[in-house]
Design an enzyme around this catalytic site. Structure first.
Site, PDB file in Angstrom:
ATOM      1  N   MET A 124       0.661  -1.214  -0.102  1.00 42.41           N
ATOM      2  CA  MET A 124      -0.124   0.098   0.043  1.00 42.41           C
ATOM      3  C   MET A 124       0.804   1.278  -0.040  1.00 42.41           C
ATOM      4  SD  MET A 124      -3.005  -1.147   2.761  1.00 42.41           S
ATOM      5  CE  MET A 124      -3.963   0.390   2.176  1.00 42.41           C
ATOM      6  N   HIS A 125       0.291   2.527   0.034  1.00 41.35           N
ATOM      7  CA  HIS A 125       0.593   3.927  -0.110  1.00 41.35           C
ATOM      8  C   HIS A 125       1.748   4.353  -0.935  1.00 41.35           C
ATOM      9  CE1 HIS A 125      -1.534   3.274   3.572  1.00 41.35           C
ATOM     10  NE2 HIS A 125      -0.767   2.405   4.139  1.00 41.35           N
ATOM     11  N   ASP A 137      -2.871  -5.095  -0.326  1.00 41.71           N
ATOM     12  CA  ASP A 137      -2.214  -6.101   0.243  1.00 41.71           C
ATOM     13  C   ASP A 137      -3.156  -6.599   1.612  1.00 41.71           C
ATOM     14  OD1 ASP A 137      -1.331  -4.196   2.164  1.00 41.71           O
ATOM     15  OD2 ASP A 137       1.070  -4.617   1.722  1.00 41.71           O
TER      16      ASP A 137
END
Length: 499
Positions: free
Chosen positions: A81-82, A240
C-alpha cells in the site's frame, strides 16, 4: 481443471500463485527485488523491477505448467500500500517509487493538519496524516521536485502500475485508494476538497473500480513474454491487507486477522463506513464490495525478529534461533523488548521513537532475548486489539497468518496475550490467495467471496488462552505500555547523534 493466478507485489519480492478451482495452490514462484535507501529515512524502489520480475515469474510458472494454457482464466493482483508512482503524459515513469516505509515526510504531515485540520481529515479519509501515506509523498515531490511534479499526469499505487504494464489500462480501486489520504472512504470517491486544499489536480487520480472488476486482458507483448494467452482476464485486485483479509476469510462482522510479516497487522471486518475510531486505528475500504475494515499496524513486527537474527545469529535459520524459547518463562526472566526499530504506527504515530531492551542482566542468554522479541512484537499487536475492545468490538477468535503462525510457541503466546482463540490455516498464502480469490470470483466460479472462502480455506489448528498465562501477560502488558512514554523524550534527544 480451471485455474487463476494471484500475484502479491510485496516490499521485498513478488509472489505468484497458481490456484485451481478446488482452492489448491498448484505452484508458486517468488522473485525478489532490492530496496533503495539513498538517505536515512528514504525507501524507494524502481517500478521497472516489479514488472520485470513479475513477467519472469509468470513465464517460469507457465513453463512448468503441464495443463491446457487456455484453462488459466484470470489474474488478479495484491500490492504493497501507499507507494507513490508518478507517470508523465506519455505514461513514462518520472522517478523511483517512494514506498510505504519511507519516513521523509514528517513536515508534509504537519502541513496537512495545518491546512485541513485533524478533525476534518478524519471525517473525509478516516485516517491520520502519517509519513507512510501517499498524499504526504506527493506533497514532498511538489515541494522538493516541483519541475518533476508539474510533468506528472497520473499518480498510481504499486500494484496499479504493475497492472497497467500488464494490460495497458490505468485504474485504481477502493481498498488501495483508501490509503492515499485523497479518498473519501465512506463515499467511495476521490475527494475534491482534499485535492483542492493541497493543489493536487484531480486528473492525477485514476478512475476507480471494484476489486473484482475485469479491467482488461494481457497486452500482446506480455502474452508473448509470459506464454499466457491474451484471453486471460485481469481483475483490479486490492491492497495487500484487503487481499490478506479476503485470503483468510475476514468477510463478515466479528472476524479478525493477525498477520506478522515485515510489518504486523491486526485487521477487523466492518460492515459500515461511518464508525468513529478517532483515528486511533486505520479505517479502509475492503476488497469486498461495500465493506470496510479497521486495522492497527506494528511497523517492525517480523522485521524485529529478522533484525535480531541477522545481527546476532546471521548464519542460523529461524528454527535454530528459536530453540529453547519454550523453556523461558513468561516475561523472559524480567526482560522486555519494544519493537520500535523504525518508529511506530499504532497506537503511537511516531517516526522518531526507537526500540528498547529493558531489564537486561547477566543471567540473560540469547534465548531470553529471542523470547523477549517475540513477546514485544505480540504486545505491540495487542495495542490494536486493546483499542478495538475499548471501542466495543467483541474479539474472541483471531486468524493468525505470516511468520507468527509458523511457530507453535508463538501461536500460544498470541492466544495468551490477546486472550482470544487463535486459528491457524492448513495452508496459508495470505494476500496472494486473496488476489486469486478475487480472480476466481470475477471469473464467475462462485456467487460471492464468502462462498469462495468456504471452498478454498481449511482450518488446521486452534490455540486457546491459558488463564494463568493470560493473567501474567496482562500484568506485563501494563508495564510494556509505559515504556513508550518513558523513552519518548530520550529517543528525541538522541536524534542529534543520528547520521
Amino acid at each position: 481443471m480451471k485455474y487463476v493466478i494471484g500475484i502479491d507485489l510485496g516490499t521485498s519480492a513478488v509472489k505468484i500463485l497458481l490456484v485451481n478451482k478446488l482452492g489448491e495452490v498448484c505452484n508458486t514462484v517468488t522473485k525478489s527485488y532490492p530496496l533503495i535507501h539513498s538517505k536515512s529515512g528514504y525507501s524507494e524502489q524502481n517500478p521497472k523491477e516489479w514488472v520485470e520480475k513479475t513477467i519472469n515469474g509468470l513465464a517460469e510458472l507457465v513453463h512448468s505448467f503441464e495443463g491446457n494454457m487456455n484453462d488459466i482464466e484470470g489474474i488478479s493482483i495484491s500490492g504493497q500500500m501507499h507507494g507513490l508512482v508518478l507517470l508523465d503524459h506519455n505514461q513514462k515513469l518520472l522517478r523511483n517509487a517512494i514506498l510505504w516505509n519511507d519516513t521523509r515526510t514528517t513536515k508534509q504531515c504537519q502541513e496537512i493538519y495545518e491546512m485541513i485540520g485533524q478533525e476534518r481529515l478524519l471525517e473525509i479519509t478516516k485516517n491520520p496524516a502519517l509519513e507512510g501515506f501517499t498524499l504526504p509523498k506527493l506533497l514532498w515531490v511538489k515541494e522538493e521536485e516541483l519541475e518533476l511534479f508539474e510533468k506528472a499526469a497520473v499518480c498510481l499505487l504499486p500494484k496499479d502500475y504493475l497492472r497497467y504494464r500488464l494490460t495497458g489500462k490505468i485504474h485504481s480501486e477502493y481498498s488501495d485508494a483508501a490509503g492515499t489520504l485523497l479518498l473519501d472512504v465512506n463515499k467511495k470517491q476521490w475527494s475534491a476538497e482534499m485535492c483542492e486544499a493541497f493543489g493536487i489536480p484531480m486528473s492525477l487520480c485514476p478512475p476507480l473500480v471494484e476489486s473484482h472488476e475485469n479491467v482488461g486482458s494481457l497486452i500482446p507483448a506480455i502474452s508473448e513474454k509470459t506464454g499466457l494467452p491474451s484471453t486471460v482476464k485481469v481483475f483490479a485486485g486490492g491492497a495487500d491487507n484487503a487481499c490478506g483479509a479476503i485470503g483468510t476469510g475476514i468477510l463478515s462482522e466479528g472476524k479478525t486477522l493477525c498477520s506478522i510479516g515485515t510489518s504486523g497487522v491486526v485487521l477487523s471486518y466492518e460492515n459500515r463506513g461511518d464508525l468513529d475510531f478517532q483515528g486511533e486505528v486505520h479505517y479502509f475500504n475492503h476488497g469486498q464490495e461495500d465493506a470496510f475494515y479497521t486495522m492497527g499496524v506494528t511497523l517492525a513486527a517480523g522485521y524485529s525478529l529478522s533484525w535480531f537474527k541477522d545481527t546476532f545469529a546471521p548464519n542460523e535459520d529461524f528454527e535454530t534461533l528459536l530453540q529453547g524459547v519454550a523453556e523461558v518463562p513468561i516475561g523472559s526472566n524480567g526482560l522486555l523488548f519494544t519493537p520500535y526499530l523504525v518508529g511506530e504506527r499504532t497506537p503511537h504515530a511516531d517516526s522518531i521513537i526507537r526500540g528498547s531492551f529493558i531489564g537486561m542482566d547477566a543471567s540473560h542468554t540469547r534465548k531470553h532475548f529471542a523470547r523477549a522479541v517475540m513477546e514485544g512484537i505480540t504486545f505491540s499487536l495487542n495495542e490494536s486489539i486493546h483499542i478495538f475492545r475499548e471501542n466495543g468490538k467483541v474479539i474472541d477468535t483471531i486468524y493468525s497468518i505470516g511468520g507468527g503462525a509458523k511457530n507453535e510457541e508463538w501461536l500460544q503466546m498470541q492466544a495468551d496475550i490477546f486472550n482470544s482463540k487463535i486459528v491457524k490455516f492448513s495452508t496459508e498464502q495470505g494476500p496472494g490467495m486473496g488476489a486469486a480469490m478475487l480472480a476466481a470470483y470475477g471469473c464467475g466460479w462462485f456467487d460471492s467471496l464468502q462462498a469462495c472462502s468456504k471452498a478454498f480455506l481449511d482450518v488446521a489448528e486452534e490455540y486457546t488462552p491459558i488463564q494463568h498465562n493470560v493473567e501474567k501477560y496482562q500484568q506485563l502488558f501494563t508495564i510494556y505500555q509505559r515504556v513508550y512514554k518513558q523513552t519518548k523524550e530520550l529517543n528525541e534527544a538522541l536524534q542529534v547523534f543520528k547520521s
